[in-house]
Design an enzyme around this catalytic site. Sequence first.
Site, PDB file in Angstrom:
ATOM      1  N   HIS A  98       0.798  -1.220   0.000  1.00 30.76           N
ATOM      2  CA  HIS A  98       0.000   0.000   0.000  1.00 30.76           C
ATOM      3  C   HIS A  98       0.836   1.278   0.000  1.00 30.76           C
ATOM      4  O   HIS A  98       0.304   2.367  -0.232  1.00 30.76           O
ATOM      5  CB  HIS A  98      -0.967   0.001   1.185  1.00 30.76           C
ATOM      6  CG  HIS A  98      -2.312   0.549   0.840  1.00 30.76           C
ATOM      7  ND1 HIS A  98      -3.470   0.180   1.492  1.00 30.76           N
ATOM      8  CD2 HIS A  98      -2.699   1.444  -0.103  1.00 30.76           C
ATOM      9  CE1 HIS A  98      -4.498   0.834   0.975  1.00 30.76           C
ATOM     10  NE2 HIS A  98      -4.063   1.602   0.008  1.00 30.76           N
ATOM     11  N   ASP A 121      -9.850  -0.822   3.716  1.00 28.86           N
ATOM     12  CA  ASP A 121      -8.677  -1.402   4.361  1.00 28.86           C
ATOM     13  C   ASP A 121      -9.049  -1.946   5.729  1.00 28.86           C
ATOM     14  O   ASP A 121      -9.912  -1.380   6.412  1.00 28.86           O
ATOM     15  CB  ASP A 121      -7.597  -0.323   4.532  1.00 28.86           C
ATOM     16  CG  ASP A 121      -6.191  -0.880   4.546  1.00 28.86           C
ATOM     17  OD1 ASP A 121      -5.949  -1.868   5.257  1.00 28.86           O
ATOM     18  OD2 ASP A 121      -5.321  -0.305   3.858  1.00 28.86           O
ATOM     19  N   HIS A 123      -6.805  -1.853   7.931  1.00 36.24           N
ATOM     20  CA  HIS A 123      -5.933  -1.004   8.737  1.00 36.24           C
ATOM     21  C   HIS A 123      -6.148   0.468   8.390  1.00 36.24           C
ATOM     22  O   HIS A 123      -6.698   0.786   7.332  1.00 36.24           O
ATOM     23  CB  HIS A 123      -4.471  -1.395   8.495  1.00 36.24           C
ATOM     24  CG  HIS A 123      -4.226  -2.864   8.608  1.00 36.24           C
ATOM     25  ND1 HIS A 123      -4.358  -3.721   7.524  1.00 36.24           N
ATOM     26  CD2 HIS A 123      -3.882  -3.636   9.662  1.00 36.24           C
ATOM     27  CE1 HIS A 123      -4.098  -4.969   7.920  1.00 36.24           C
ATOM     28  NE2 HIS A 123      -3.814  -4.947   9.207  1.00 36.24           N
ATOM     29  N   ASP A 125      -3.628   2.786   8.036  1.00 35.77           N
ATOM     30  CA  ASP A 125      -2.530   3.336   7.227  1.00 35.77           C
ATOM     31  C   ASP A 125      -2.261   4.790   7.584  1.00 35.77           C
ATOM     32  O   ASP A 125      -1.910   5.601   6.719  1.00 35.77           O
ATOM     33  CB  ASP A 125      -2.825   3.183   5.730  1.00 35.77           C
ATOM     34  CG  ASP A 125      -2.849   1.730   5.300  1.00 35.77           C
ATOM     35  OD1 ASP A 125      -2.455   0.856   6.105  1.00 35.77           O
ATOM     36  OD2 ASP A 125      -3.270   1.450   4.163  1.00 35.77           O
ATOM     37  N   HIS A 138       4.164   0.856   4.401  1.00 33.51           N
ATOM     38  CA  HIS A 138       2.804   0.560   3.922  1.00 33.51           C
ATOM     39  C   HIS A 138       1.750   0.863   4.990  1.00 33.51           C
ATOM     40  O   HIS A 138       0.555   0.869   4.684  1.00 33.51           O
ATOM     41  CB  HIS A 138       2.687  -0.880   3.409  1.00 33.51           C
ATOM     42  CG  HIS A 138       2.575  -1.946   4.459  1.00 33.51           C
ATOM     43  ND1 HIS A 138       1.946  -3.149   4.234  1.00 33.51           N
ATOM     44  CD2 HIS A 138       3.026  -1.999   5.741  1.00 33.51           C
ATOM     45  CE1 HIS A 138       2.002  -3.898   5.322  1.00 33.51           C
ATOM     46  NE2 HIS A 138       2.650  -3.218   6.247  1.00 33.51           N
ATOM     47  N   ASP A 225      -7.476  -2.100  -0.664  1.00 35.42           N
ATOM     48  CA  ASP A 225      -6.568  -3.086  -0.090  1.00 35.42           C
ATOM     49  C   ASP A 225      -7.361  -4.372   0.075  1.00 35.42           C
ATOM     50  O   ASP A 225      -8.414  -4.386   0.722  1.00 35.42           O
ATOM     51  CB  ASP A 225      -6.067  -2.571   1.270  1.00 35.42           C
ATOM     52  CG  ASP A 225      -4.963  -3.435   1.856  1.00 35.42           C
ATOM     53  OD1 ASP A 225      -5.012  -4.667   1.692  1.00 35.42           O
ATOM     54  OD2 ASP A 225      -4.061  -2.874   2.513  1.00 35.42           O
ATOM     55  N   ASP A 227      -6.940  -6.760   1.931  1.00 37.07           N
ATOM     56  CA  ASP A 227      -7.139  -7.234   3.300  1.00 37.07           C
ATOM     57  C   ASP A 227      -8.369  -6.604   3.955  1.00 37.07           C
ATOM     58  O   ASP A 227      -8.721  -6.950   5.084  1.00 37.07           O
ATOM     59  CB  ASP A 227      -5.887  -7.072   4.157  1.00 37.07           C
ATOM     60  CG  ASP A 227      -5.554  -5.631   4.540  1.00 37.07           C
ATOM     61  OD1 ASP A 227      -6.439  -4.767   4.528  1.00 37.07           O
ATOM     62  OD2 ASP A 227      -4.379  -5.382   4.891  1.00 37.07           O
ATOM     63  N   GLU A 270      -1.850  -5.112  -2.155  1.00 38.21           N
ATOM     64  CA  GLU A 270      -1.583  -6.110  -1.109  1.00 38.21           C
ATOM     65  C   GLU A 270      -2.019  -7.531  -1.470  1.00 38.21           C
ATOM     66  O   GLU A 270      -2.221  -8.364  -0.587  1.00 38.21           O
ATOM     67  CB  GLU A 270      -2.205  -5.686   0.229  1.00 38.21           C
ATOM     68  CG  GLU A 270      -1.661  -4.378   0.786  1.00 38.21           C
ATOM     69  CD  GLU A 270      -0.258  -4.467   1.391  1.00 38.21           C
ATOM     70  OE1 GLU A 270       0.300  -5.584   1.459  1.00 38.21           O
ATOM     71  OE2 GLU A 270       0.293  -3.404   1.789  1.00 38.21           O
TER      72      GLU A 270
END
Length: 298
Positions: A98, A121, A123, A125, A138, A225, A227, A270
């Site tokens: 990312h 995402d 996360h 980030d 990332h 992303d 994930d 990712e």
Amino acid sequence: MAKLRIIGAPSDFGQGRRGVDMGPSAIRYAGLSEKLARLGHDVEDLGNIVVPTPEMHTVKDEKLKYFDEVKAVCENLYREVSRVMEEDAIPIILGGDHSISIGSMAGIAASRRPFGVIWFDAHGDMNTPETTPSGNIHGMPLAVNLGLGHPELIHLGGFAPKVKPENVVLVGIRSIDEDEAKLIRQTGIRAYTMAEIDRMGMAAVMEEAIRIASNQTEGIHLSLDLDSLDPTFAPGVGTPVNGGVTYREGHLAMEILADSGKIRSVDVVEVNPILDIHNQTGNMAVELVESLFGKTVM
């Protein structure tokens, strides 16, 4: 019909796990160009930007791992994306980790036309060199694009910030570092956790997200992303987190974005084929992009 230009950014310098450098190949193998062309779009694959080989480089700063290499990759990507944007085409950038979004969003912002961001995402980030527990870049790209972090990354392309916080939306987050959470609150960006998606439903979340990201802007950048999805549907990612977006929720989100007509650019990042099962995650990425660009059941 949209004018779509595919750019590969096969870099894994931004994270600590090898494999996402093969993400663009996995997504292409799943038939991205052919399937978008079947939808009637003008599609051209521009190949990959130049990325150094990680084995030939070493970590110099534990708080900004592979800083020089990440910066060089993002500068190359910035130039390629800005050129595509000048042609009034929609760039589809295939990662890679990312951190490449630092370069892609700089290229999108180069036109100085305001845009919003929907960041799918697990996360946030939103780490900086001061907050990062890992030093992996990332985990920092959204913060960088908002003007937080190392000055050389913030000002990539010669200007900062790339986007206003009032036009940024996080969707699907469920793994946030403590200091990162503080930054998210301080910036005021809208963040939808998985708990909120459960309560509100994906349709309501996306309608709000589009309204926020498109308010007084000329389009939306989607940073996708893989994930963000539950590992059941996307096992081949470097940092999987249970309890994510389902298959149908992911497609519904893309379908609502497609109906909005506001998508200006997209990152797909990712995908890690080393950790995948029969390219399930690469195929999932292609299916989601198909929905984003108009594929429907009927």
